[in-house]
Design a protein around this motif. Structure first.
Motif, PDB file in Angstrom:
ATOM      1  N   LYS A   1     -18.492  40.706 -55.439  1.00 38.06           N
ATOM      2  CA  LYS A   1     -17.996  41.951 -56.427  1.00 38.06           C
ATOM      3  C   LYS A   1     -17.748  41.226 -57.870  1.00 38.06           C
ATOM      4  O   LYS A   1     -18.005  41.845 -58.720  1.00 38.06           O
ATOM      5  CB  LYS A   1     -16.731  42.109 -55.944  1.00 38.06           C
ATOM      6  N   HIS A   2     -17.586  39.970 -57.810  1.00 36.25           N
ATOM      7  CA  HIS A   2     -17.347  39.352 -59.209  1.00 36.25           C
ATOM      8  C   HIS A   2     -18.704  38.683 -59.585  1.00 36.25           C
ATOM      9  O   HIS A   2     -18.874  38.073 -60.937  1.00 36.25           O
ATOM     10  CB  HIS A   2     -16.578  38.092 -59.174  1.00 36.25           C
ATOM     11  N   GLY A   3     -19.850  38.908 -59.127  1.00 37.57           N
ATOM     12  CA  GLY A   3     -21.005  38.512 -59.544  1.00 37.57           C
ATOM     13  C   GLY A   3     -21.792  37.200 -59.356  1.00 37.57           C
ATOM     14  O   GLY A   3     -22.423  36.912 -59.603  1.00 37.57           O
ATOM     15  N   VAL A   4     -20.795  36.736 -58.409  1.00 39.07           N
ATOM     16  CA  VAL A   4     -21.024  35.212 -57.786  1.00 39.07           C
ATOM     17  C   VAL A   4     -22.282  35.257 -56.721  1.00 39.07           C
ATOM     18  O   VAL A   4     -22.106  36.183 -55.966  1.00 39.07           O
ATOM     19  CB  VAL A   4     -19.875  34.386 -57.172  1.00 39.07           C
TER      20      VAL A   4
ATOM     21  N   PRO B   1     -19.984  47.847 -59.181  1.00 37.50           N
ATOM     22  CA  PRO B   1     -19.403  47.589 -60.301  1.00 37.50           C
ATOM     23  C   PRO B   1     -18.761  45.916 -60.369  1.00 37.50           C
ATOM     24  O   PRO B   1     -18.493  45.478 -59.230  1.00 37.50           O
ATOM     25  CB  PRO B   1     -17.695  48.253 -60.270  1.00 37.50           C
ATOM     26  N   ILE B   2     -19.013  45.296 -61.286  1.00 42.68           N
ATOM     27  CA  ILE B   2     -18.700  43.895 -61.284  1.00 42.68           C
ATOM     28  C   ILE B   2     -17.255  43.515 -61.607  1.00 42.68           C
ATOM     29  O   ILE B   2     -16.844  43.999 -62.871  1.00 42.68           O
ATOM     30  CB  ILE B   2     -19.717  43.010 -62.259  1.00 42.68           C
ATOM     31  N   ALA B   3     -16.238  42.914 -60.811  1.00 42.58           N
ATOM     32  CA  ALA B   3     -15.172  42.489 -61.308  1.00 42.58           C
ATOM     33  C   ALA B   3     -15.215  41.338 -62.360  1.00 42.58           C
ATOM     34  O   ALA B   3     -15.843  40.354 -62.134  1.00 42.58           O
ATOM     35  CB  ALA B   3     -14.268  42.439 -60.199  1.00 42.58           C
TER      36      ALA B   3
ATOM     37  N   GLN C   1     -18.437  28.769 -61.717  1.00 43.15           N
ATOM     38  CA  GLN C   1     -18.383  30.310 -61.613  1.00 43.15           C
ATOM     39  C   GLN C   1     -17.714  30.842 -60.234  1.00 43.15           C
ATOM     40  O   GLN C   1     -16.713  31.553 -60.355  1.00 43.15           O
ATOM     41  CB  GLN C   1     -19.563  31.170 -61.557  1.00 43.15           C
TER      42      GLN C   1
ATOM     43  N   HIS D   1     -15.528  39.454 -51.941  1.00 45.93           N
ATOM     44  CA  HIS D   1     -14.678  39.095 -53.258  1.00 45.93           C
ATOM     45  C   HIS D   1     -15.711  38.297 -54.232  1.00 45.93           C
ATOM     46  O   HIS D   1     -15.710  38.790 -55.253  1.00 45.93           O
ATOM     47  CB  HIS D   1     -13.533  38.252 -53.203  1.00 45.93           C
TER      48      HIS D   1
ATOM     49  N   ALA E   1     -18.235  36.359 -64.335  1.00 44.31           N
ATOM     50  CA  ALA E   1     -18.738  35.060 -63.895  1.00 44.31           C
ATOM     51  C   ALA E   1     -20.383  35.278 -63.702  1.00 44.31           C
ATOM     52  O   ALA E   1     -21.073  34.790 -62.863  1.00 44.31           O
ATOM     53  CB  ALA E   1     -18.499  34.741 -62.207  1.00 44.31           C
ATOM     54  N   LEU E   2     -20.942  35.817 -64.797  1.00 43.38           N
ATOM     55  CA  LEU E   2     -22.308  36.075 -64.912  1.00 43.38           C
ATOM     56  C   LEU E   2     -23.305  35.308 -65.504  1.00 43.38           C
ATOM     57  O   LEU E   2     -24.277  35.810 -65.918  1.00 43.38           O
ATOM     58  CB  LEU E   2     -22.368  37.559 -65.298  1.00 43.38           C
TER      59      LEU E   2
ATOM     60  N   THR F   1      -8.698  34.667 -58.264  1.00 39.25           N
ATOM     61  CA  THR F   1      -8.269  36.005 -57.974  1.00 39.25           C
ATOM     62  C   THR F   1      -8.223  36.539 -56.642  1.00 39.25           C
ATOM     63  O   THR F   1      -7.784  37.538 -56.136  1.00 39.25           O
ATOM     64  CB  THR F   1      -8.590  37.236 -58.986  1.00 39.25           C
TER      65      THR F   1
ATOM     66  N   LYS G   1     -13.683  29.803 -60.644  1.00 41.83           N
ATOM     67  CA  LYS G   1     -13.271  30.672 -61.499  1.00 41.83           C
ATOM     68  C   LYS G   1     -12.886  32.015 -60.689  1.00 41.83           C
ATOM     69  O   LYS G   1     -11.903  32.718 -60.865  1.00 41.83           O
ATOM     70  CB  LYS G   1     -13.823  31.020 -62.827  1.00 41.83           C
ATOM     71  N   ALA G   2     -14.052  32.540 -60.069  1.00 43.53           N
ATOM     72  CA  ALA G   2     -13.866  34.035 -59.399  1.00 43.53           C
ATOM     73  C   ALA G   2     -13.056  33.901 -58.232  1.00 43.53           C
ATOM     74  O   ALA G   2     -12.270  34.862 -57.813  1.00 43.53           O
ATOM     75  CB  ALA G   2     -15.077  34.378 -58.940  1.00 43.53           C
TER      76      ALA G   2
ATOM     77  N   HIS H   1     -12.803  38.121 -64.489  1.00 44.09           N
ATOM     78  CA  HIS H   1     -11.970  37.028 -64.186  1.00 44.09           C
ATOM     79  C   HIS H   1     -10.379  37.561 -63.832  1.00 44.09           C
ATOM     80  O   HIS H   1      -9.520  36.720 -63.151  1.00 44.09           O
ATOM     81  CB  HIS H   1     -11.868  35.763 -64.848  1.00 44.09           C
TER      82      HIS H   1
END
Lengths: 313, 313
Positions: A73-76, B81-83, A126, A70, B20-21, A133, A129-130, B85
């Motif tokens: 996927k959110h770029g963390v 793909p980046i999700a 970050q 997860h 979160a980038l 969800t 925050k990510a 928040h």
């Protein structure tokens, strides 16, 4: 040395057929790490890290691996677990639960710069925050209930002054509640050896196996207690400020959080003091534990008790 | 040139706050691509590709982006793909549906080597296997029903010999059924310009916006029709064999699939012949279409009709 479980070429090659990663080219054990066995695995498609879990069970892994997936996927910045053809992140290899994750660059640093502390603080915000969800929940197994119970078991074994000091700190923490502070997914173990850095850039947080739902500020305190602690055991104000500035560049702390900060630093120190006392006085037979000195955290607690400036006035 | 929609620094910076980038460092338009607007976006955390969709609607994107995310999670080489928040892969930017994906290395090749064809074939098989656990379904909007209906509309406009040849091919395909062959998620447009290569390694399949559920062998035929087609329009047996060897190193074709191969190559050629005829004779007003010559596929079909050797005897 951290290769507790040896994997054969044939068994790994066979296991990899369950993945879309091509053919096995090479693999070698990784010396770093304490609890688990890790290998670098190179296939025709790329380079991955294989972890064989020495203590966690297969049914305990989905929470941690789904969380890492997860966050990635959110770029963390963290390793991305690879799913197999049955859509699982983990399965049995050489008799142990095992997973593959993407291979990150960089390495850990023992003497971080302010810029590096700032970057870690920012990425932690970050991550918080990510994590908002992420649908799964995990109670913190190392919370106040755990440290009180563990301390009760330890008191008879501890030197009188240590027991007294521990009892005092637990009483102090019992008189404080943090339920009103923002909570969410926390890493809960973001020490310097759990962050890979590439210069001043974060290449990844690793070792999410203490992650759980708890107070976000507690996670910040755990990290600052390590990232801003000098070799002499004292806190480095510049590093602590850099960490908190980085964190607040992405998530501003509330007034309530700022008010709780001094107590939270002590709570974070207490948690690791207790676990290190437990490792030392009640080692689990046959468990692979690398015992670290509990005194560092007792000293840190004393420092926090007498501190008047907390970088968050 | 493919920057149809201009994004301002301020609006991009604001939009990135939903991710979160980190902070925006730089961004620049990408010339490649026909249908959509693409930018390289550099933040304090890394480099990404921003796509603004010029024809697809926001509610059409989740299928394609979830599929790419699923494949990337399984180690199939494609952009992840980046999700944001809100846990969405796409939202509106500059009035257009927009998404961010990880930035891949490499570039496309116009004259692939046998080793490159082999690598693409192998990765396509991996994609087909990894797609088996993707839960969402999408009907192929460019299947037999579509080409028959489209041909009906085209006949009055086509030169007599072209119309005759098209009618013949559609009748031929109508007399064949592929329902008994393995099906699953297919890319459906794996031409040379939709694969990024780094030497002989696949850095990623891109442009999944025709992906759907259909016969796997049809996907192989679409790709081989492009990867093994020489500049003179003839098929290159060595490249075709290399592609199929690579594919079969990960998924062996069944006897039923092998028997259908010659017909499938014609079906794959027909699909693109019809869409190119449509682009030429019935251009959609205001749609950004880069019209390619339909004759290449008519020629390819003729080649397949008269071919006796099909590399899969």
């Amino acid at each position: 040395m951290s290769v507790y479980t040896t994997v054969s070429h044939d068994s790994l090659q066979h296991w990899l057929q369950g993945y879309a990663l091509g053919q096995l080219v090479d693999f070698q054990g990784i010396a770093a790490g304490i609890t688990n066995t890790n290998y670098f695995v190179t296939t025709t498609h790329g380079r991955y890290v294989l972890t064989l879990f020495e203590t966690l069970h297969l049914d305990e892994l989905p929470y941690y691996l789904s969380l890492m997936s997860h966050l990635a996927k959110h770029g963390v910045a963290c390793p991305a677990p690879i799913a197999d053809h049955s859509d699982r992140f983990a399965s049995i290899l050489a008799g142990k639960p095992a997973c593959l994750v993407s291979c990150l660059s960089g390495g850990d640093v023992s003497q971080p710069s302010p810029a590096q502390c700032r970057a870690v603080g920012e990425m932690l915000a970050q991550m918080h925050k990510a994590g908002a969800t992420f649908p799964q929940k995990m109670r913190n197994p190392r919370g106040p209930r755990w440290w009180s119970r563990t301390a009760q078991q330890l008191y008879p074994q501890l030197p009188a002054d240590v027991a007294e000091s521990l009892r005092e700190e637990i009483q102090f923490q019992d008189s404080h509640r943090f339920d009103h502070l923002p909570s969410g997914v926390i890493h809960a173990d973001l020490f310097r050896d759990n962050v890979l850095l590439d210069g001043d850039n974060i290449s990844g947080f690793i070792d999410f196996y203490y992650a759980c739902n708890d107070i976000l500020l507690y996670d910040v305190a755990i990290a600052v207690n390590d990232w801003a602690r000098r070799d002499d055991g004292e806190m480095d104000n510049e590093l602590a400020r850099a960490f908190l500035d980085g964190y607040q560049s992405e998530r501003t702390l509330t007034q309530e959080e700022k008010a709780c900060w001094p107590v939270m630093l002590r709570a974070a120190a207490l948690r690791f003091w207790v676990s290190r006392l437990q490792d030392l006085y009640q080692p689990v037979c046959g468990e692979l534990t690398y015992t670290k000195d509990p005194e560092a955290f007792r000293h840190l607690l004393a420092t926090h008790r007498h501190r008047t400036e907390f970088w968050l006035a």
